[in-house]
Design a protein around this motif. Structure first.
Motif, PDB file in Angstrom:
ATOM      1  N   UNK A   1       0.647  -1.334  -0.169  1.00 35.26           N
ATOM      2  CA  UNK A   1       0.314  -0.034   0.478  1.00 35.26           C
ATOM      3  C   UNK A   1       1.012   1.326  -0.656  1.00 35.26           C
ATOM      4  N   UNK A   2       1.195   1.411  -1.125  1.00 36.86           N
ATOM      5  CA  UNK A   2       2.815   2.163  -1.070  1.00 36.86           C
ATOM      6  C   UNK A   2       2.274   3.647  -1.562  1.00 36.86           C
ATOM      7  N   UNK A   3       2.435   4.911  -1.152  1.00 34.20           N
ATOM      8  CA  UNK A   3       1.470   6.230  -1.182  1.00 34.20           C
ATOM      9  C   UNK A   3       2.174   7.175  -0.292  1.00 34.20           C
TER      10      UNK A   3
ATOM     11  N   UNK B   1       3.969   3.312   3.161  1.00 30.96           N
ATOM     12  CA  UNK B   1       4.047   2.054   3.100  1.00 30.96           C
ATOM     13  C   UNK B   1       3.923   1.211   4.110  1.00 30.96           C
ATOM     14  N   UNK B   2       2.732   0.342   3.999  1.00 31.69           N
ATOM     15  CA  UNK B   2       2.892  -0.299   5.377  1.00 31.69           C
ATOM     16  C   UNK B   2       4.468  -2.066   5.013  1.00 31.69           C
ATOM     17  N   UNK B   3       4.940  -2.742   6.063  1.00 34.62           N
ATOM     18  CA  UNK B   3       6.343  -2.932   5.664  1.00 34.62           C
ATOM     19  C   UNK B   3       5.753  -4.762   6.699  1.00 34.62           C
TER      20      UNK B   3
ATOM     21  N   UNK C   1      -6.178  -0.636  11.054  1.00 34.93           N
ATOM     22  CA  UNK C   1      -5.410  -0.943   9.813  1.00 34.93           C
ATOM     23  C   UNK C   1      -4.615   0.270   9.822  1.00 34.93           C
ATOM     24  N   UNK C   2      -4.990   1.166  11.001  1.00 34.67           N
ATOM     25  CA  UNK C   2      -3.407   2.887  10.662  1.00 34.67           C
ATOM     26  C   UNK C   2      -2.560   2.150  11.467  1.00 34.67           C
ATOM     27  N   UNK C   3      -2.825   1.110  12.533  1.00 35.34           N
ATOM     28  CA  UNK C   3      -1.536   0.712  12.827  1.00 35.34           C
ATOM     29  C   UNK C   3      -1.321  -0.595  12.753  1.00 35.34           C
ATOM     30  N   UNK C   4      -1.703  -1.419  11.661  1.00 38.03           N
ATOM     31  CA  UNK C   4      -0.622  -2.526  11.371  1.00 38.03           C
ATOM     32  C   UNK C   4      -2.188  -3.743  10.412  1.00 38.03           C
ATOM     33  N   UNK C   5      -2.073  -4.577  10.635  1.00 36.12           N
ATOM     34  CA  UNK C   5      -3.089  -5.522   9.678  1.00 36.12           C
ATOM     35  C   UNK C   5      -2.109  -7.093   9.010  1.00 36.12           C
TER      36      UNK C   5
ATOM     37  N   UNK D   1       2.146  -6.618   8.988  1.00 36.64           N
ATOM     38  CA  UNK D   1       2.350  -5.864   7.958  1.00 36.64           C
ATOM     39  C   UNK D   1       2.433  -3.906   9.019  1.00 36.64           C
ATOM     40  N   UNK D   2       3.130  -3.595   8.894  1.00 36.02           N
ATOM     41  CA  UNK D   2       2.905  -1.977  10.188  1.00 36.02           C
ATOM     42  C   UNK D   2       3.247  -0.508   9.219  1.00 36.02           C
ATOM     43  N   UNK D   3       2.747  -0.070   9.084  1.00 35.47           N
ATOM     44  CA  UNK D   3       2.537   1.667   8.321  1.00 35.47           C
ATOM     45  C   UNK D   3       3.999   2.898   8.810  1.00 35.47           C
TER      46      UNK D   3
END
Length: 297
Positions: free
Chosen positions: A27-29, A54-56, A239-243, A277-279
């Motif tokens: 989700x790169x943005x 983005x998420x890692x 989801x803004x903290x992790x998914x 995955x975390x932002x």
């Protein structure tokens, strides 16, 4: 619909690394602009750089019934049984109609192995941020956290554990309550084994993304600095903290938060694993002094 796996499923490092090549989870943005003050002998100027988010995939979180049987095969040796943590499984009387007995899961949080493979994949989108985790680093092994994990001391008397509606995954109002985050141990009263595994994984992720918790663990956190905003505390259903990306018993190409509506496949041996995955947000340094940033969102 709740499915049942036909065979015990494990996963290896190669499959985990390949699973990190997920545009949906990445989700790169572009989210803003950073401002830098660049000075030289000829004067100073304000330079800008793009701020991205983005998420890692920071960690692989395994939630499994039998001590020593982490479904990630290469790291099983890290969480072998010891004198204070042995056996596992569910409390049962072998009566199929009984669903009010406790289920138990071990949990391991280990640094995601993707490393440079993920970095090359993510850089195809543009500038990328650095994550907090080191590959293969154990951040939490429940076999070393016996008092908190198996006896829920002292969290069983925390307000979050005693007050209905506090820190829960799902909702009582929608009849979709998967379980409570507290106490953050391995036991849960839950009829669905998959949902038990997910709740326990959420608990483990909750612990390692905070400092100063009454558990034996290592925080999975990075320190912010100029032009770098790392992920913070994980919160359930946010989801803004992790998914989460399911790795086994089914390997998913997408990420979601719990409770999710995807088909839930029960593992025959009660073994599950997800990538957490975390932002992260960051921007490229363009000067000696960071002046600030402006977000478009």
């Amino acid at each position: 619909m709740l499915g049942v796996a036909t065979s015990a499923m494990a996963i290896n490092t190669a499959a985990i690394v390949a699973s990190s090549l997920s545009p949906d989870c990445l989700a790169w943005k572009v989210v803003g602009i950073c401002y830098w003050l660049e000075c030289s002998s000829f004067g100073c100027s304000v330079e800008t750089s793009v701020k991205v988010r983005h998420y890692i995939p920071d960690a692989v979180v395994s939630s499994y019934a039998n001590t020593g049987a982490n479904p990630w095969t290469e790291v099983r040796v890290m969480s072998a049984p010891n004198p204070t943590a042995q056996a596992g499984g569910d409390g049962t009387t072998n009566q199929g109609h009984e669903d009010n007995l406790a289920r138990f899961k071990n949990a391991d949080v280990i640094g995601h192995p993707a490393g440079t493979v993920f970095s090359r994949f993510a850089s195809q989108s543009g500038y990328t941020c650095e994550g907090a985790a080191a590959p293969f680093m154990p951040y939490l092994l429940s076999t070393l956290d016996t008092i908190a994990w198996r006896y829920t001391i002292p969290e069983s008397v925390y307000p979050e554990s005693l007050i209905p509606g506090r820190r829960e995954i799902g909702s009582r109002l929608t009849d979709n309550l998967w379980g409570n985050v507290y106490p953050r141990g391995g036991f849960l009263h839950q009829v669905h084994d998959y949902e038990t595994g997910a709740v326990v994984a959420q608990r483990a992720g909750d612990i390692v993304t905070r400092r100063g918790q009454v558990h034996v663990y290592q925080p999975l956190l990075a320190d912010p600095h100029d032009g770098y905003w790392p992920a913070g505390a994980l919160m359930e259903s946010d989801a803004t903290t992790g998914k989460w990306q399911e790795l086994t018993p089914t390997l998913s190409k997408t990420c979601a938060v719990f409770p999710n509506t995807d088909t839930q496949v029960q593992a025959t041996q009660g073994d599950y694993a997800w990538a957490l995955w975390r932002p992260y947000s960051c921007c490229e340094r363009r000067g000696q002094t960071f002046l600030g940033s402006v977000d478009h969102e």
